[in-house]
Structure formats: structure tokens, C-alpha cells
Design a protein around this motif. Structure first.
Motif, PDB file in Angstrom:
ATOM      1  N   ARG A  53     -11.044 -29.287 -11.783  1.00 30.95           N
ATOM      2  CA  ARG A  53      -9.895 -30.676 -13.049  1.00 30.95           C
ATOM      3  C   ARG A  53      -9.632 -29.853 -14.146  1.00 30.95           C
ATOM      4  N   GLY A  54      -8.524 -30.116 -14.449  1.00 27.71           N
ATOM      5  CA  GLY A  54      -7.898 -29.503 -15.968  1.00 27.71           C
ATOM      6  C   GLY A  54      -7.358 -28.176 -15.366  1.00 27.71           C
ATOM      7  N   ALA A  55      -6.903 -28.081 -13.811  1.00 32.05           N
ATOM      8  CA  ALA A  55      -6.366 -26.765 -13.152  1.00 32.05           C
ATOM      9  C   ALA A  55      -4.643 -26.604 -13.707  1.00 32.05           C
ATOM     10  N   GLU A  56      -4.544 -24.775 -14.147  1.00 28.90           N
ATOM     11  CA  GLU A  56      -3.138 -24.911 -14.136  1.00 28.90           C
ATOM     12  C   GLU A  56      -2.019 -25.040 -13.505  1.00 28.90           C
ATOM     13  N   VAL A  57      -0.899 -25.728 -13.884  1.00 30.34           N
ATOM     14  CA  VAL A  57      -0.168 -25.653 -12.392  1.00 30.34           C
ATOM     15  C   VAL A  57       1.438 -25.290 -12.777  1.00 30.34           C
TER      16      VAL A  57
ATOM     17  N   VAL B 147     -10.368 -21.806 -12.716  1.00 30.82           N
ATOM     18  CA  VAL B 147     -11.338 -20.407 -13.022  1.00 30.82           C
ATOM     19  C   VAL B 147     -10.875 -19.224 -13.793  1.00 30.82           C
ATOM     20  N   ASP B 148      -9.605 -19.281 -14.631  1.00 26.54           N
ATOM     21  CA  ASP B 148      -9.046 -18.227 -15.381  1.00 26.54           C
ATOM     22  C   ASP B 148      -8.412 -16.956 -13.684  1.00 26.54           C
ATOM     23  N   ARG B 149      -7.886 -17.817 -13.644  1.00 23.76           N
ATOM     24  CA  ARG B 149      -7.505 -17.345 -11.928  1.00 23.76           C
ATOM     25  C   ARG B 149      -8.021 -16.747 -11.445  1.00 23.76           C
ATOM     26  N   ALA B 150      -9.306 -16.659 -10.957  1.00 24.82           N
ATOM     27  CA  ALA B 150      -9.733 -15.261 -10.071  1.00 24.82           C
ATOM     28  C   ALA B 150      -9.753 -16.728  -8.637  1.00 24.82           C
ATOM     29  N   TYR B 151      -9.197 -18.028  -8.735  1.00 23.53           N
ATOM     30  CA  TYR B 151      -8.930 -18.864  -7.519  1.00 23.53           C
ATOM     31  C   TYR B 151      -7.586 -19.876  -8.075  1.00 23.53           C
ATOM     32  N   ALA B 152      -6.721 -19.428  -7.035  1.00 22.04           N
ATOM     33  CA  ALA B 152      -5.283 -19.574  -6.807  1.00 22.04           C
ATOM     34  C   ALA B 152      -5.012 -20.036  -5.655  1.00 22.04           C
TER      35      ALA B 152
ATOM     36  N   SER C 217       3.989 -26.608   5.096  1.00 21.50           N
ATOM     37  CA  SER C 217       4.276 -25.387   6.079  1.00 21.50           C
ATOM     38  C   SER C 217       3.649 -24.284   6.259  1.00 21.50           C
ATOM     39  N   LYS C 218       2.846 -24.025   4.626  1.00 22.47           N
ATOM     40  CA  LYS C 218       2.233 -22.829   4.274  1.00 22.47           C
ATOM     41  C   LYS C 218       1.090 -23.204   3.308  1.00 22.47           C
ATOM     42  N   VAL C 219       0.572 -22.647   3.610  1.00 21.99           N
ATOM     43  CA  VAL C 219      -1.080 -22.399   2.477  1.00 21.99           C
ATOM     44  C   VAL C 219      -1.495 -21.345   2.104  1.00 21.99           C
ATOM     45  N   GLN C 220      -1.384 -20.697   0.523  1.00 18.73           N
ATOM     46  CA  GLN C 220      -2.242 -19.500   0.695  1.00 18.73           C
ATOM     47  C   GLN C 220      -3.206 -20.056  -0.282  1.00 18.73           C
ATOM     48  N   PHE C 221      -4.158 -19.045  -0.122  1.00 19.22           N
ATOM     49  CA  PHE C 221      -5.386 -19.233  -0.896  1.00 19.22           C
ATOM     50  C   PHE C 221      -6.201 -17.760  -1.640  1.00 19.22           C
ATOM     51  N   VAL C 222      -6.410 -17.297  -2.446  1.00 17.34           N
ATOM     52  CA  VAL C 222      -6.415 -15.581  -3.712  1.00 17.34           C
ATOM     53  C   VAL C 222      -7.318 -16.169  -4.159  1.00 17.34           C
ATOM     54  N   TYR C 223      -8.717 -15.711  -3.312  1.00 17.95           N
ATOM     55  CA  TYR C 223     -10.464 -15.747  -4.287  1.00 17.95           C
ATOM     56  C   TYR C 223     -10.465 -14.086  -4.807  1.00 17.95           C
ATOM     57  N   ASP C 224     -11.365 -14.761  -5.589  1.00 13.73           N
ATOM     58  CA  ASP C 224     -11.900 -13.315  -6.237  1.00 13.73           C
ATOM     59  C   ASP C 224     -13.597 -13.830  -5.735  1.00 13.73           C
ATOM     60  N   SER C 225     -13.920 -12.723  -4.976  1.00 10.44           N
ATOM     61  CA  SER C 225     -15.718 -12.743  -4.567  1.00 10.44           C
ATOM     62  C   SER C 225     -16.135 -11.591  -5.884  1.00 10.44           C
TER      63      SER C 225
ATOM     64  N   LYS D  72     -22.523 -14.075  -4.657  1.00 13.03           N
ATOM     65  CA  LYS D  72     -23.441 -13.621  -5.126  1.00 13.03           C
ATOM     66  C   LYS D  72     -23.871 -12.167  -4.028  1.00 13.03           C
ATOM     67  N   ASP D  73     -24.142 -11.740  -4.639  1.00 18.41           N
ATOM     68  CA  ASP D  73     -23.874 -10.100  -4.378  1.00 18.41           C
ATOM     69  C   ASP D  73     -23.201  -9.140  -3.844  1.00 18.41           C
ATOM     70  N   ALA D  74     -21.222 -10.192  -3.552  1.00 17.90           N
ATOM     71  CA  ALA D  74     -20.793 -10.058  -2.337  1.00 17.90           C
ATOM     72  C   ALA D  74     -20.547  -8.060  -2.481  1.00 17.90           C
ATOM     73  N   VAL D  75     -20.714  -7.815  -0.844  1.00 20.45           N
ATOM     74  CA  VAL D  75     -20.660  -6.774  -0.399  1.00 20.45           C
ATOM     75  C   VAL D  75     -18.529  -6.815  -0.267  1.00 20.45           C
ATOM     76  N   SER D  76     -17.773  -5.165  -1.034  1.00 21.75           N
ATOM     77  CA  SER D  76     -17.356  -4.940  -0.632  1.00 21.75           C
ATOM     78  C   SER D  76     -16.316  -6.198  -1.632  1.00 21.75           C
ATOM     79  N   ALA D  77     -16.840  -6.562  -3.150  1.00 20.79           N
ATOM     80  CA  ALA D  77     -16.005  -7.810  -4.270  1.00 20.79           C
ATOM     81  C   ALA D  77     -15.036  -7.558  -4.440  1.00 20.79           C
ATOM     82  N   GLY D  78     -13.803  -8.672  -4.410  1.00 23.66           N
ATOM     83  CA  GLY D  78     -13.057  -8.084  -4.560  1.00 23.66           C
ATOM     84  C   GLY D  78     -11.585  -9.472  -4.672  1.00 23.66           C
TER      85      GLY D  78
END
Length: 280
Positions: A91-95, A111-116, A139-147, A154-160
Motif C-alpha cells: 500500500r502507498g505505492a507511487e502511481v 519499494v524504491d522502484r525495485a518493483y514496477a 491487453s498487456k501486463v509488464q512486471f519489472v523486478y530487481d532480484s 535471498k542470494d539470487a544468482v545473476s541478481a539484477g
């Protein structure tokens, strides 16, 4: 010189007042959007609003969770193990977003734009036997995430940063001029840029209208999803059957009572002829 100086001071003062006015207006607008999150009684659900030209042009209320697979090293540091991150839209996300006649978009960051999350809506016209019919859909969904974000990964390989997109999506189809409402969970699969990974988006308690909002901050008439309609029918059908059964029982008792009363008032003719002499 004094008159010119006073005039300049007056112009500067007017500019300061205009700047203050725009600042206050912007802050009020930001607070207006921010305060909307408190309108939902569900702690997992948020309300997102896009406003243009001083009025609401897109409203969305829902809870969202993303199930994201990612790789970590096994204990031997040779093999890879797939773990799973459950990321909820807080809750309270940037819109952000924009509205158009046939295309609207909602953008949410947290989360400081770690997720969009970006959701694209289209309005379409179809020719039917009843004539032209307009509908809108997701018609379209896009999810950007920072591993590399440590809270969920936790300890993701090739994090980014990775991007997950829907493929040939046609969801939440709704007649034009109406809002879409669905309490049941709905899942949408997203193909990630992380190789061989599929992200699952889970939506619940959804109420969305990206076009044709007539009243500010007010959804139009709801178009319920088939799952909700079926569940509502399953809930009400036993009640309806119970009422019908109760009505049948009441009618039967009334008919029996009337019949019994009518037969009780009739003169009883003795079956034994010897009893006729006692009549009269």
C-alpha cells in the motif's frame, strides 16, 4: 524610478504567489492520491487513480501478488536450485499513468522502484448480430523486478533487474461504460527475461474502470466476472430451493385444512340402514 521599482516588486510578488499556488495545488493533488489508499478496508488492497484535466479518468482497486522463481547456489556451489519469491504490491505505492479514448495505462511503483507494474487497457468495437458493440480489456501486463532486492530475494544468482511480460493477453473483458468487478483470484502468466522463468501474477478483489468514468472518484455500474456470478448462484440456489419447498408445504397444509373443514361440516349419512329410524 520608484514607480518602476514598485511595479517590478509587484510583478515579482505575483510570480511568487503563482509559484506558491502551483506548489500547494501539486501537494494537494499528491495527497489526494495518497489518501485514497486509506479508503480500502482490505489491508492487502489498494486504490489507484489517474487524474487528467482535474477529473478521474482511470480507477483501479485490487490486491496483487507476484510469484517469481529465481536461482540460488546449492550447498555444493556447483548446482543451481530454484527458489520462489512472493512479492505483494504494498500500500502507498507511487502511481502514474495516462488516459486516452481507446488506450489507457496504469503504472505502479513500490519499494524504491525495485518493483514496477504496468497495465495497458484497450477499448475495441465489434460487429455483432445486435449491431456494433464496444468493450474494453486488459491487453498487456509488464512486471519489472530487481532480484538484488534482499527482502524477497535471498542470494539470487545473476541478481539484477528483469522484465516479465504477458503474451497475447485478453483479460477482464467488460462492456464499454461499465467497471469490472471480481472478488475471486485470477492468475496471469508472464514470461520473464530471466531464462526459462515464468512469473505468475495473482489478482484478487478487483474493481477496475479505465474508460468512461462519469462521476469523479466513482465507479460506473459493475460487470461481474463469471466466477463471481457462478459462486453467487451457488450461494443463493439452496435458499431459493428452500423457499420454494417451504411454500409448497404451506400450500399443502392450507389445502388440507380447508378440505378437512369442508368435510367436517357435511351431514354424515349412516351406512347402516337400521340407523335411519333414529334420524329426523
Amino acid at each position: 524610478m520608484d514607480l518602476r521599482r514598485r511595479a517590478l516588486l509587484g510583478v515579482d510578488g505575483l510570480r511568487v504567489l503563482l509559484m506558491l499556488f502551483h506548489t500547494v495545488t501539486r501537494i494537494m493533488a499528491e495527497q489526494e492520491v495518497e489518501n485514497l489508499s486509506g479508503l480500502s478496508t482490505n489491508p492487502e488492497k489498494d486504490i489507484f487513480v489517474v487524474r487528467e484535466n482535474g477529473t478521474t479518468c482511470l480507477m483501479a482497486e485490487f490486491a496483487a501478488k507476484f510469484i517469481v522463481p529465481y536461482d540460488v547456489w546449492a550447498s555444493n556451489y556447483v548446482d543451481l536450485i530454484t527458489e520462489q519469491a512472493d512479492i505483494s504490491l504494498t500500500r502507498g505505492a507511487e502511481v502514474k499513468g495516462h488516459c486516452g479514448h481507446d488506450e489507457s495505462e496504469l503504472q505502479v511503483f513500490w519499494v524504491d522502484r525495485a518493483y514496477a507494474l504496468k497495465m495497458l487497457f484497450l477499448k475495441e468495437s465489434h460487429n455483432t448480430s445486435q449491431g456494433p458493440e464496444a468493450t474494453w480489456k486488459l491487453s498487456k501486463v509488464q512486471f519489472v523486478y530487481d532480484s538484488s532486492e534482499k527482502t524477497h530475494f535471498k542470494d539470487a544468482v545473476s541478481a539484477g533487474k528483469h522484465t516479465a511480460n504477458s503474451h497475447h493477453l485478453s483479460a477482464l473483458v467488460t462492456p464499454a461504460g461499465k467497471s469490472y468487478e471480481c472478488q475471486a483470484q485470477q492468475t496471469i502468466s508472464l514470461a520473464s527475461s530471466d531464462p526459462q522463468k515464468t512469473v505468475t501474477m495473482v489478482l484478487s478483489a478487483v474493481h477496475i474502470q479505465p474508460f468512461d468514468i462519469i462521476s469523479d472518484f466513482v465507479f460506473s455500474e459493475e460487470h461481474k466476472c463469471p466466477v463471481d456470478e457462478r459462486e453467487q448462484l451457488e450461494e443463493t440456489l439452496p435458499l431459493i430451493l428452500g423457499l420454494i419447498l417451504g411454500l409448497v408445504i404451506v400450500v399443502t397444509l392450507v389445502i388440507y385444512h380447508i378440505h378437512h373443514k369442508m368435510t367436517a361440516n357435511q351431514v354424515q349419512i349412516p351406512r347402516d340402514r337400521s340407523q335411519y329410524k333414529h334420524m329426523g
